[in-house]
Enzyme design. Structure first.
Site, PDB file in Angstrom:
ATOM      1  N   TYR A  45      27.215  48.912  45.915  1.00 55.88           N
ATOM      2  CA  TYR A  45      26.253  48.887  44.846  1.00 55.88           C
ATOM      3  C   TYR A  45      26.588  49.864  43.730  1.00 55.88           C
ATOM      4  CZ  TYR A  45      22.109  51.213  42.965  1.00 55.88           C
ATOM      5  OH  TYR A  45      21.243  51.876  42.166  1.00 55.88           O
ATOM      6  N   TYR A  77      14.964  47.566  50.049  1.00 48.72           N
ATOM      7  CA  TYR A  77      14.057  48.516  50.712  1.00 48.72           C
ATOM      8  C   TYR A  77      13.286  47.947  51.911  1.00 48.72           C
ATOM      9  CZ  TYR A  77      14.734  52.119  47.110  1.00 48.72           C
ATOM     10  OH  TYR A  77      15.267  53.093  46.305  1.00 48.72           O
ATOM     11  N   GLY A  92      13.947  56.598  39.411  1.00 47.73           N
ATOM     12  CA  GLY A  92      14.236  56.746  37.978  1.00 47.73           C
ATOM     13  C   GLY A  92      13.930  55.431  37.266  1.00 47.73           C
ATOM     14  N   ASP A 206      59.967  36.096  39.652  1.00 49.95           N
ATOM     15  CA  ASP A 206      59.541  36.981  40.741  1.00 49.95           C
ATOM     16  C   ASP A 206      60.680  37.123  41.753  1.00 49.95           C
ATOM     17  OD1 ASP A 206      58.026  38.374  42.600  1.00 49.95           O
ATOM     18  OD2 ASP A 206      56.960  36.602  43.342  1.00 49.95           O
TER      19      ASP A 206
HETATM   20  C1  SPV Z   1      52.503  38.131  45.086  1.00 53.71           C
HETATM   21  O1  SPV Z   1      51.338  38.081  44.639  1.00 53.71           O
HETATM   22  O2  SPV Z   1      53.456  38.483  44.386  1.00 53.71           O
HETATM   23  C2  SPV Z   1      52.776  37.788  46.472  1.00 53.71           C
HETATM   24  C3  SPV Z   1      51.885  36.860  47.172  1.00 53.71           C
HETATM   25  O3  SPV Z   1      53.757  38.226  47.002  1.00 53.71           O
HETATM   26  S1  SPV Z   1      52.551  35.271  47.012  1.00 53.71           S
HETATM   27  O4  SPV Z   1      52.829  35.028  45.620  1.00 53.71           O
HETATM   28  O5  SPV Z   1      51.579  34.346  47.549  1.00 53.71           O
HETATM   29  O6  SPV Z   1      53.808  35.239  47.781  1.00 53.71           O
HETATM   30 MG    MG Z   2      55.088  39.159  45.693  1.00 56.50          MG
END
Ligand code: SPV
Ligand code: MG
Length: 433
Positions: A45, A77, A92, A206
């Site tokens: 909260y 509550y 308050g 990535d």
């Molecule tokens: C990321 O968010 O970079 C991950 C999770 O490694 S996933 O993309 O699902 O592999």
């Molecule tokens: Mg990742």
């Protein structure tokens, strides 16, 4: 006739003028019981308490003129009013927010049943109170306080709700978003610095291409404006000789956990599955990496979580389970199990099997593709942390693309204005020091 019973609840780590004023008003009405809101409810909260419940009880007990101090276990509550039956509840008058309105209605309707009364005392807003408020946030941001908080939260909530962030702005969203569902108030517990989103935000694939210095910069951006604990996506962790340095840096920064995945060679995003070539590390090698990380760790707070890619690479549950056993033995503080199936069945089956033999090691799940599964279901199968790993970035991209298209099409920005956050609200998102 005995003194009237008065109740007030404190949800604070520091007593300031405002609380003393509430107490003064309460004492005028009768014999005062003060409630201290328990940790679990404080973090749902309000902000995470920097003092334990026991410390906060002792702090309130030291105040003059209080009959009794109790722990309030719910933000609403019902229980406390049923138990104490106070003639007055003193609070308050900071009833402005939607969540405070829920609480106010709750108190009023409970008191109405037997003729009790809610007394609102003008909320104290002065430089000292503002400063104390800010100091509490500042303390929560500090590495030593932030780092330890993930472990503490794990012991407090059924499932730690974690959302992806990749910038200061997304950090603010994770920090501040609060919803009211019926009478329940909810917010996120932690943040995930995803390799996918951190890379995508920079227009890069990535594949561990965005280097650690740059990833750390993202962490810094998020940390500067937030207080919640951070779980860092460490990809494969790189070479063991490099990973030990990463652990030290993350720990020093105040990150609570790193998750490393048991892949080797050129890492690709797991959601490609077997469409691209991906190699799983040997159990032996990965265990050595985990153990090396644990050896260099300085604090007890930091967690190294091992992520198992067996289901992604279609090697089956038995392979995943034997890896989980080995990784825990090597020192892993948690296990993340991943899948790219549309249904959660294989994940839930793994969690059940893992929990049969290991009742305590925290389990982490990332329901990106099997997104119909609920937090309650995951918790029922022994999951402790759920990570919504990429939704904020995926939400931003189509929205920005649509706006860019509309301006090009209409040769002005007027048509999109209704979809945009008013500048005033953008400005108010950012807190000045
Ligand atoms: C990321 O968010 O970079 C991950 C999770 O490694 S996933 O993309 O699902 O592999
Ligand atoms: Mg990742």
């Amino acid at each position: 006739m005995g003194a009237k019973k008065v109740y007030t609840c404190f949800c604070t780590d520091v007593i300031h003028e405002g609380h003393l004023r509430i107490l003064e008003e309460a004492r005028k009405l009768g014999s005062v019981t003060v409630g201290v809101l328990c940790d679990e409810q404080s973090l749902r909260y309000n902000r995470f308490p920097t003092k334990t419940t026991a410390e906060r009880v002792a702090m309130v007990e030291a105040l003059p003129g209080i009959e009794r101090v109790v722990v309030q276990n719910e933000i609403l509550y019902d229980e406390i009013i049923r138990d104490l039956h106070p003639d007055y509840v003193v609070h308050g008058d900071n009833w402005g927010s939607a969540s405070m309105q829920v609480i106010k209605k709750n108190i009023e309707s409970l008191l109405q049943e037997y003729g009790g009364e809610l007394v609102s005392v003008p909320y104290t807003r002065n430089d000292q109170v503002t400063r104390i408020d800010r100091q509490l946030d500042d303390k929560l941001m500090m590495p030593e306080f932030r780092r330890a908080r993930l472990k503490r939260i794990l012991g407090l909530v059924p499932i730690v709700k974690t959302i992806e962030v990749h910038s200061g702005l997304t950090g603010l969203i994770a920090e501040k978003t609060m919803v009211i569902e019926g009478e329940a108030i909810d917010q996120y517990d932690a943040m995930w610095i995803s390799s996918l989103c951190d890379s995508t935000n920079k227009g890069k694939p990535d594949i561990e291409l965005v280097d650690m210095s740059s990833r750390f910069r993202t962490i810094e951006d998020v940390m500067e404006v937030t207080t919640k604990p951070i779980i860092f996506d460490g990809d494969t962790g790189g070479l063991t000789e490099h990973f030990v340095y990463t652990v030290r840096s993350l720990e020093r920064m105040g990150v609570s956990a790193v998750i490393i995945e048991d892949k080797t060679g050129l890492k690709k995003n797991s959601l490609f599955g077997t469409e691209v070539e991906q190699t799983q590390d040997s159990i032996e090698n990965f265990c050595e990496k985990i153990a090396a990380g644990k050896r260099v760790q300085v604090s007890d707070d930091f967690m190294i979580i091992a992520r198992i890619e067996s289901l992604i690479l279609e090697k089956g549950q038995e392979d995943a389970l034997s890896r989980a056993r080995a990784y825990v033995k090597a020192g892993a503080d948690g296990i993340m199990i991943h899948s790219r199936k549309k249904e959660p069945d294989e994940i839930l089956a793994f969690c059940d099997a893992f929990r049969e033999e290991d009742k305590s090691t925290p389990l982490v799940v990332v329901p990106s593709s099997f997104n119909t599964v609920t937090e309650v279901e995951l918790a029922e199968h022994g999951v402790n942390i759920v990570i919504y790993a990429n939704q904020l970035l995926r939400a931003a991209f189509p929205a920005m693309q649509e706006v860019a298209r509309s301006i090009l099409l209409h040769h002005r920005a007027h048509e999109v204005d209704a979809q945009l956050l008013p500048i005033k609200e953008v400005i108010s998102l950012i807190k000045e020091i």
